[in-house]
Write an enzyme that holds these catalytic residues in place. Structure first.
Site, PDB file in Angstrom:
ATOM      1  N   LYS A 156       0.831  -1.209   0.000  1.00 14.29           N
ATOM      2  CA  LYS A 156       0.000   0.000   0.000  1.00 14.29           C
ATOM      3  C   LYS A 156       0.864   1.258   0.000  1.00 14.29           C
ATOM      4  O   LYS A 156       0.599   2.208  -0.742  1.00 14.29           O
ATOM      5  CB  LYS A 156      -0.927  -0.008   1.229  1.00 14.29           C
ATOM      6  N   GLN A 205      -4.531  -1.264   9.810  1.00 12.69           N
ATOM      7  CA  GLN A 205      -4.501  -2.585   9.167  1.00 12.69           C
ATOM      8  C   GLN A 205      -5.049  -3.640  10.129  1.00 12.69           C
ATOM      9  O   GLN A 205      -4.648  -3.720  11.285  1.00 12.69           O
ATOM     10  CB  GLN A 205      -3.063  -2.913   8.736  1.00 12.69           C
ATOM     11  N   ASP A 244     -11.131   3.273   4.603  1.00  7.80           N
ATOM     12  CA  ASP A 244     -11.466   1.843   4.502  1.00  7.80           C
ATOM     13  C   ASP A 244     -12.978   1.634   4.512  1.00  7.80           C
ATOM     14  O   ASP A 244     -13.461   0.554   4.194  1.00  7.80           O
ATOM     15  CB  ASP A 244     -10.862   1.074   5.688  1.00  7.80           C
TER      16      ASP A 244
HETATM   17  N1  L34 Z   1      -7.802  -2.024   7.450  1.00  6.65           N
HETATM   18  N2  L34 Z   1      -7.219  -4.180   6.896  1.00  6.65           N
HETATM   19  C1  L34 Z   1      -7.689  -2.981   6.521  1.00  6.65           C
HETATM   20  N3  L34 Z   1      -8.033  -2.690   5.247  1.00  6.65           N
HETATM   21  C2  L34 Z   1      -7.919  -3.642   4.290  1.00  6.65           C
HETATM   22  O1  L34 Z   1      -8.316  -3.374   3.044  1.00  6.65           O
HETATM   23  C3  L34 Z   1      -7.406  -4.893   4.632  1.00  6.65           C
HETATM   24  N4  L34 Z   1      -7.174  -5.886   3.701  1.00  6.65           N
HETATM   25  C4  L34 Z   1      -7.368  -7.289   4.084  1.00  6.65           C
HETATM   26  C5  L34 Z   1      -6.596  -7.515   5.393  1.00  6.65           C
HETATM   27  N5  L34 Z   1      -6.678  -6.405   6.317  1.00  6.65           N
HETATM   28  C6  L34 Z   1      -7.077  -5.149   5.963  1.00  6.65           C
HETATM   29  C7  L34 Z   1      -6.157  -5.827   2.817  1.00  6.65           C
HETATM   30  O2  L34 Z   1      -5.537  -4.816   2.574  1.00  6.65           O
HETATM   31  C8  L34 Z   1      -6.750  -8.021   2.916  1.00  6.65           C
HETATM   32  N6  L34 Z   1      -5.941  -7.029   2.225  1.00  6.65           N
HETATM   33  C9  L34 Z   1      -5.066  -7.291   1.156  1.00  6.65           C
HETATM   34  C10 L34 Z   1      -4.350  -6.283   0.530  1.00  6.65           C
HETATM   35  C11 L34 Z   1      -3.493  -6.565  -0.516  1.00  6.65           C
HETATM   36  C12 L34 Z   1      -3.329  -7.848  -0.957  1.00  6.65           C
HETATM   37  C13 L34 Z   1      -4.034  -8.865  -0.350  1.00  6.65           C
HETATM   38  C14 L34 Z   1      -4.898  -8.580   0.699  1.00  6.65           C
HETATM   39  C15 L34 Z   1      -2.365  -8.122  -2.053  1.00  6.65           C
HETATM   40  O3  L34 Z   1      -1.640  -7.263  -2.472  1.00  6.65           O
HETATM   41  N7  L34 Z   1      -2.331  -9.364  -2.560  1.00  6.65           N
HETATM   42  C16 L34 Z   1      -1.421  -9.750  -3.621  1.00  6.65           C
HETATM   43  C17 L34 Z   1      -0.379 -10.727  -3.097  1.00  6.65           C
HETATM   44  C18 L34 Z   1       0.418 -10.166  -1.982  1.00  6.65           C
HETATM   45  C19 L34 Z   1       1.413 -11.143  -1.413  1.00  6.65           C
HETATM   46  O4  L34 Z   1       2.336 -11.519  -2.162  1.00  6.65           O
HETATM   47  O5  L34 Z   1       1.295 -11.526  -0.245  1.00  6.65           O
HETATM   48  C20 L34 Z   1      -2.245 -10.413  -4.716  1.00  6.65           C
HETATM   49  O6  L34 Z   1      -1.799 -10.362  -5.863  1.00  6.65           O
HETATM   50  O7  L34 Z   1      -3.282 -10.968  -4.381  1.00  6.65           O
END
Ligand code: L34
Length: 294
Positions: free
Chosen positions: A53, A97, A120
């Site tokens: 982020k 988060q 959020d």
């Molecule tokens: N406050 N907490 C708050 N806001 C959110 O919107 C979230 N969320 C969830 C968990 N807690 C939170 C996220 O940001 C899940 N989440 C999230 C954000 C980004 C990714 C996955 C979940 C992401 O970038 N996923 C990548 C892979 C990342 C990796 O390699 O670990 C993808 O391509 O899916």
């Protein structure tokens, strides 16, 4: 593979470049969007998402202010930090988060965020406004999923959408967005108390798996031609990988991609859209709070 692969990474990139122009325009008028990021503990997944982020913010010119607290932080310290961010004129958005450690009352912490900075969309005020379709911040993952459906031209009007999962941050708000007239789907919500998950999912034109359980949605549950959105980001131990794990969703991707009409991959599907929507909400917050129109 017969399904159309919904490339969330690419769609998120397009959105980020649209946002970069908006940030440039705000900055030209003296407003630099700012996001406060609050991270508690060192859960590796949370650290990785937060890093993603902050990097995405930097790339388009949003300033981010990170505060990291130890796992055993007192709730009062978090509340104090949030109060400080609420007052700070350089902060337009506040991200706490999740998940938080068990000794912290998540509800109390989230509710302390000024709703005008709640990018959020997790505060009771924003969730209530979302339900009433009043101006508000919509939670990033559900908003990202709706955006994926729209930009991939998946038909939603009259479609039967089955949401598997009922979390406050994905399942509940998503089901609500899907029934808006602008989307117009008929929604079934499945959860751990559902008796016949397979029977429900088999009836779905659109399946959204957001339970956080690898393999929960198997190929035999997918209707031919359905759109499959996989929200799960599960870390499965894998000694052949450098990091010692691999990512997988809640859906059997191998199987499902042979019969679905559309499918999102993990990684590279919904995850990058969550980040893009966070940026979008933060840019909106900067515009609204500063009174500088986009
Ligand atoms: N406050 N907490 C708050 N806001 C959110 O919107 C979230 N969320 C969830 C968990 N807690 C939170 C996220 O940001 C899940 N989440 C999230 C954000 C980004 C990714 C996955 C979940 C992401 O970038 N996923 C990548 C892979 C990342 C990796 O390699 O670990 C993808 O391509 O899916």
């Amino acid at each position: 593979m017969s399904a159309i692969l919904i490339d969330g990474k690419k769609i998120a990139e397009d959105i980020r470049s649209e946002l970069a122009e908006k940030v440039a325009s705000l900055r030209g008028k003296g407003v630099r969007p700012g996001l406060a990021v609050i991270l508690v503990g060192d859960n590796p997944a949370s650290v990785s998402y937060v890093t993603g982020k902050e990097k995405a913010c930097a790339e388009i010119g949003i300033q981010s202010f990170e505060t990291r607290f130890p796992e055993d932080v007192a709730e009062a310290s978090l509340l104090e930090k949030i109060a400080e961010c609420n007052r700070d004129p350089f902060v337009h958005g506040i991200l706490v988060q999740l998940p938080l450690p068990r000794h912290i009352d998540e509800r109390r912490v989230i509710s302390a965020i000024d709703p005008t900075k709640d990018i959020d969309g997790f505060t009771p005020i924003n969730l209530g406004r979302m339900l009433l379709e009043e101006p508000c911040y919509i939670p990033c993952t559900p908003r990202g999923i709706i955006e994926l459906l729209k930009r991939s031209a998946v038909p939603t009007d009259g479609a039967h959408a089955v949401v598997v999962g009922r979390s406050n941050i994905v399942g509940k708000p998503l089901a609500n967005l899907l029934i808006r007239k602008s989307v117009n789907a008929t929604v079934t919500i499945c959860h751990t108390g559902t008796e016949s998950l397979a029977a429900h999912v088999r009836a779905a034109d659109i399946v959204i798996a957001c339970a956080g359980k690898p393999g929960l949605v198997s190929v035999d549950m997918i209707k031919s031609g359905a759109c499959v959105i996989d929200v799960g980001v599960n870390r499965v131990p894998d000694p052949t990988k450098k990091k010692g794990y691999r990512l997988c969703g809640d859906v059997d991707f191998e199987g499902a991609s042979k019969i679905a009409g559309w499918i999102t991959p993990v990684p590279g599907g919904v995850g990058p859209m969550t980040i893009a929507m966070l940026l979008s909400n933060t840019v909106d917050a900067a515009s609204r709070i500063s009174g500088v129109q986009l």
